[in-house]
Design a protein around this motif. Sequence first.
Motif, PDB file in Angstrom:
ATOM      1  N   LEU A  27       0.862  13.062   0.821  1.00 16.14           N
ATOM      2  CA  LEU A  27       1.078  14.281   0.037  1.00 16.14           C
ATOM      3  C   LEU A  27      -0.170  15.155   0.023  1.00 16.14           C
ATOM      4  O   LEU A  27      -0.098  16.373   0.177  1.00 16.14           O
ATOM      5  CB  LEU A  27       1.488  13.928  -1.399  1.00 16.14           C
ATOM      6  N   GLU A  28      -1.330  14.526  -0.165  1.00 16.05           N
ATOM      7  CA  GLU A  28      -2.585  15.270  -0.131  1.00 16.05           C
ATOM      8  C   GLU A  28      -2.812  15.898   1.235  1.00 16.05           C
ATOM      9  O   GLU A  28      -3.235  17.058   1.339  1.00 16.05           O
ATOM     10  CB  GLU A  28      -3.758  14.352  -0.475  1.00 16.05           C
TER      11      GLU A  28
ATOM     12  N   ASP B  11       1.700   7.075   0.392  1.00 11.15           N
ATOM     13  CA  ASP B  11       2.478   8.258   0.013  1.00 11.15           C
ATOM     14  C   ASP B  11       1.590   9.324  -0.624  1.00 11.15           C
ATOM     15  O   ASP B  11       1.719  10.511  -0.324  1.00 11.15           O
ATOM     16  CB  ASP B  11       3.612   7.879  -0.942  1.00 11.15           C
ATOM     17  N   ARG B  12       0.689   8.897  -1.511  1.00 11.08           N
ATOM     18  CA  ARG B  12      -0.230   9.833  -2.166  1.00 11.08           C
ATOM     19  C   ARG B  12      -1.131  10.505  -1.122  1.00 11.08           C
ATOM     20  O   ARG B  12      -1.342  11.710  -1.153  1.00 11.08           O
ATOM     21  CB  ARG B  12      -1.063   9.104  -3.220  1.00 11.08           C
ATOM     22  N   GLY B  13      -1.644   9.716  -0.198  1.00 10.82           N
ATOM     23  CA  GLY B  13      -2.488  10.270   0.863  1.00 10.82           C
ATOM     24  C   GLY B  13      -1.738  11.254   1.742  1.00 10.82           C
ATOM     25  O   GLY B  13      -2.275  12.291   2.129  1.00 10.82           O
TER      26      GLY B  13
ATOM     27  N   HIS C 268       0.810  -1.217   0.000  1.00 15.57           N
ATOM     28  CA  HIS C 268       0.000   0.000   0.000  1.00 15.57           C
ATOM     29  C   HIS C 268       0.846   1.272   0.000  1.00 15.57           C
ATOM     30  O   HIS C 268       0.307   2.371   0.192  1.00 15.57           O
ATOM     31  CB  HIS C 268      -0.927   0.000   1.215  1.00 15.57           C
ATOM     32  N   GLU C 269       2.140   1.143  -0.230  1.00 12.08           N
ATOM     33  CA  GLU C 269       3.049   2.284  -0.093  1.00 12.08           C
ATOM     34  C   GLU C 269       2.679   3.450  -1.007  1.00 12.08           C
ATOM     35  O   GLU C 269       2.663   4.613  -0.578  1.00 12.08           O
ATOM     36  CB  GLU C 269       4.485   1.839  -0.363  1.00 12.08           C
ATOM     37  N   ALA C 270       2.361   3.176  -2.261  1.00 13.31           N
ATOM     38  CA  ALA C 270       2.023   4.258  -3.196  1.00 13.31           C
ATOM     39  C   ALA C 270       0.775   5.006  -2.732  1.00 13.31           C
ATOM     40  O   ALA C 270       0.731   6.246  -2.773  1.00 13.31           O
ATOM     41  CB  ALA C 270       1.823   3.700  -4.602  1.00 13.31           C
ATOM     42  N   ASP C 271      -0.238   4.274  -2.285  1.00  8.76           N
ATOM     43  CA  ASP C 271      -1.470   4.911  -1.804  1.00  8.76           C
ATOM     44  C   ASP C 271      -1.206   5.731  -0.541  1.00  8.76           C
ATOM     45  O   ASP C 271      -1.740   6.833  -0.383  1.00  8.76           O
ATOM     46  CB  ASP C 271      -2.543   3.864  -1.518  1.00  8.76           C
TER      47      ASP C 271
ATOM     48  N   ARG D 219      -0.551  16.724   3.463  1.00  9.56           N
ATOM     49  CA  ARG D 219       0.388  17.843   3.636  1.00  9.56           C
ATOM     50  C   ARG D 219      -0.093  19.073   2.888  1.00  9.56           C
ATOM     51  O   ARG D 219      -0.010  20.193   3.394  1.00  9.56           O
ATOM     52  CB  ARG D 219       1.771  17.446   3.151  1.00  9.56           C
TER      53      ARG D 219
END
Length: 158
Positions: free
Chosen positions: A110-111, A106-108, A101-104, A113
């Motif tokens: 970033l959002e 990281d995306r979460g 789930h790393e990509a999800d 932040r």
Amino acid sequence: MAVPFITRLLTLALGYAYPAYDCYKTLELNTPQMEQLLFWCKYWVLLAFLTAFERFTDCAVSWLPMYGEAKLALIVYLWHPNTMGAGRVYDDYLRPFLAAHEADIDRGLLELRARAADATASHLQAAVALGREFLFEAARRVSSRLQATRSPAGQGHQ
């Protein structure tokens, strides 16, 4: 009432204080052992996830009999030299889950932040505007009082 208090006290001592001190001792060795450092990193990552998870599920599970004692046993299992459970739990469960789930995640993050930065900026702008309004109002009141004390008596009544 005493048993939950003692369990919480033991959890703090055995789950945080002792591991933190042992981690400190590992860091302060002249040549820290990489294997031991990795173990403690895994332990603290697991403990952080367990603590965060517990904050969300505490209402649902804390009423279970022996919940505190089971939590204490899990924490001791994670760091105890005979079990070194942190390595097993991290490698077998948490690491594969996070990797999948790393990509999800990281995306979460970033959002999150970006939203936090936007919210902080807008709240800061609102605070500055409110502060400016307060200062202008205070200056206006001080100015009007100064003018009132400078004007001769009776001049305002014509």
